[in-house]
Write an enzyme that holds these catalytic residues in place. Structure first.
Site, PDB file in Angstrom:
ATOM      1  N   ASP A   1       1.161  -6.979 -12.764  1.00 51.21           N
ATOM      2  CA  ASP A   1       0.841  -7.398 -14.134  1.00 51.21           C
ATOM      3  C   ASP A   1       0.718  -8.918 -14.217  1.00 51.21           C
ATOM      4  O   ASP A   1      -0.142  -9.445 -14.919  1.00 51.21           O
ATOM      5  CB  ASP A   1       1.924  -6.915 -15.109  1.00 51.21           C
ATOM      6  CG  ASP A   1       2.047  -5.396 -15.155  1.00 51.21           C
ATOM      7  OD1 ASP A   1       1.015  -4.715 -15.017  1.00 51.21           O
ATOM      8  OD2 ASP A   1       3.170  -4.904 -15.326  1.00 51.21           O
TER       9      ASP A   1
ATOM     10  N   ASN B   1      -4.066  -2.593  -5.783  1.00 52.12           N
ATOM     11  CA  ASN B   1      -3.264  -3.072  -4.663  1.00 52.12           C
ATOM     12  C   ASN B   1      -3.760  -2.393  -3.392  1.00 52.12           C
ATOM     13  O   ASN B   1      -4.663  -1.555  -3.430  1.00 52.12           O
ATOM     14  CB  ASN B   1      -1.764  -2.849  -4.911  1.00 52.12           C
ATOM     15  CG  ASN B   1      -1.393  -1.380  -5.078  1.00 52.12           C
ATOM     16  OD1 ASN B   1      -1.998  -0.490  -4.462  1.00 52.12           O
ATOM     17  ND2 ASN B   1      -0.389  -1.104  -5.908  1.00 52.12           N
TER      18      ASN B   1
ATOM     19  N   LYS C   1      -2.505  -0.137  -1.360  1.00 55.97           N
ATOM     20  CA  LYS C   1      -2.350   1.327  -1.307  1.00 55.97           C
ATOM     21  C   LYS C   1      -3.375   2.004  -2.201  1.00 55.97           C
ATOM     22  O   LYS C   1      -3.992   3.006  -1.808  1.00 55.97           O
ATOM     23  CB  LYS C   1      -0.931   1.706  -1.721  1.00 55.97           C
ATOM     24  CG  LYS C   1      -0.672   3.200  -1.685  1.00 55.97           C
ATOM     25  CD  LYS C   1       0.755   3.532  -2.105  1.00 55.97           C
ATOM     26  CE  LYS C   1       0.996   5.037  -2.096  1.00 55.97           C
ATOM     27  NZ  LYS C   1       2.385   5.374  -2.526  1.00 55.97           N
ATOM     28  N   GLU C   2      -3.552   1.492  -3.413  1.00 53.59           N
ATOM     29  CA  GLU C   2      -4.521   2.082  -4.333  1.00 53.59           C
ATOM     30  C   GLU C   2      -5.941   2.004  -3.781  1.00 53.59           C
ATOM     31  O   GLU C   2      -6.720   2.962  -3.898  1.00 53.59           O
ATOM     32  CB  GLU C   2      -4.442   1.375  -5.694  1.00 53.59           C
ATOM     33  CG  GLU C   2      -3.160   1.654  -6.461  1.00 53.59           C
ATOM     34  CD  GLU C   2      -2.914   0.683  -7.602  1.00 53.59           C
ATOM     35  OE1 GLU C   2      -2.097   1.000  -8.481  1.00 53.59           O
ATOM     36  OE2 GLU C   2      -3.522  -0.413  -7.617  1.00 53.59           O
TER      37      GLU C   2
END
Length: 317
Positions: A267, A198, A200-201
């Site tokens: 997911d 995502n 942020k990751e």
């Protein structure tokens, strides 16, 4: 457009399975023992989380999905086995490790508001003998798969060595691998086909603050250089899904129809991309399908799923 998927497609999920435990109740007073609310429990429920939620999403889309994961030797592991049966799968790929506890996330809710989350987990690397069991299972199943999903929640299963083994086997067999990453070091995902962080990751792993299209593209290029992947997919909540493939950045706008709960949306995205690609869609088309599926899921409470019928009913021609 109306989407179609191949119900004979076979997807193998390898990753961290967990149990999502929900406690619902009424909250009308403060405890006399401490300044905390008292919740009078009215009901409880359990759903599969982590890699288990990826499996449930694939089962909802009516494809052939299986999972390899590690749990403890405890009551919560038995609940996971029961939930796997309920969603149309089996627990043949579930390995029990007496040295671990089954990962459980307990959420306490009142009036549709989450009050606290309690986590029970053991995140040390899985023991060598358990990894060897996983490797044997993977080697038995991988040859018949169309796509392998690596669902990493940083709970100890997907070590750099196991990832390297799986990716090498898949690449040699021409099988696509899609990873949902965790942590700051994406180099352990070297050689995967597609990596799906995502926003942020992606920002944390690259050290690039993603604030606009230019910084997003720089982060994607950095991830591609680190992993040697074919493509980078970045989920960006209300800003849609970004795809970096063949040195081109494409952004697909969100399809949200009303956000109630974003739990498990990542997911849903990785499951939808996997089945769409196994059905012959391009990555861009697969991400478009995933965007539609995620819109259905975030309009529901908890780790939910979307069926093909729901997607086509809401968004079809």
């Amino acid at each position: 457009m109306n989407f179609n998927i191949n119900s004979n497609a076979r997807i193998l999920i390898i990753g961290d399975i967990m149990l999502d435990h929900y406690i619902y109740g009424n909250c009308n007073r403060i405890s006399p023992e401490a300044p905390v609310p008292v919740v009078e429990i009215t009901r409880e429920s359990y759903t599969l989380g982590g890699a288990g939620n990826v499996l449930e999403n694939l089962n909802a889309l009516k494809c052939q999905a299986s999972i390899i994961a590690v749990v403890g030797q405890d009551d919560n592991a038995a609940i996971i086995s029961g939930k796997l049966t309920e969603c149309g799968s089996d627990d043949k790929g579930i390995i029990h490790d007496v040295a671990r506890c089954t990962t459980v996330k307990t959420r306490v809710l009142s009036s549709n508001h989450q009050m606290i989350r309690l986590d029970r987990e053991y995140t040390e690397p899985v023991r060598t003998e358990v990894i060897e069991q996983c490797s044997d299972m993977i080697n038995e199943q991988i040859g018949s798969c169309d796509v392998v999903v690596l669902s990493d929640y940083n709970k100890g299963l997907l070590s750099a060595d196991l990832l390297a083994e799986v990716v090498a086997t898949c690449n040699a067999a021409g099988i696509k691998t899609i990873v949902d990453p965790k942590g700051l070091d994406f180099s352990k995902y070297q050689g995967v086909s597609i990596i799906k962080p995502n926003r942020k990751e992606a920002s944390l792993a690259t050290g690039i603050a993603i604030t606009d299209k230019d910084s997003l593209e720089r982060a994607c290029i950095s991830i591609k250089q680190t992993t040697g992947c074919e493509a980078v997919v970045v989920t960006m909540s209300e800003d849609g899904i970004a795809i970096y493939e063949n040195s081109q950045l494409t952004i697909i706008a969100t399809k949200a129809i009303g956000v109630v709960d974003v739990t498990g949306a990542g997911d849903t995205v990785i499951a939808s991309i996997a089945i769409a690609m196994a059905s012959g869609y391009s990555l861009t088309e697969a991400c478009d399908f995933a965007n539609h599926a995620a819109a259905i899921v975030v309009s529901k409470v908890g780790s939910a799923t979307a069926t093909l019928a729901e997607i086509n009913q809401v968004f079809g021609d």
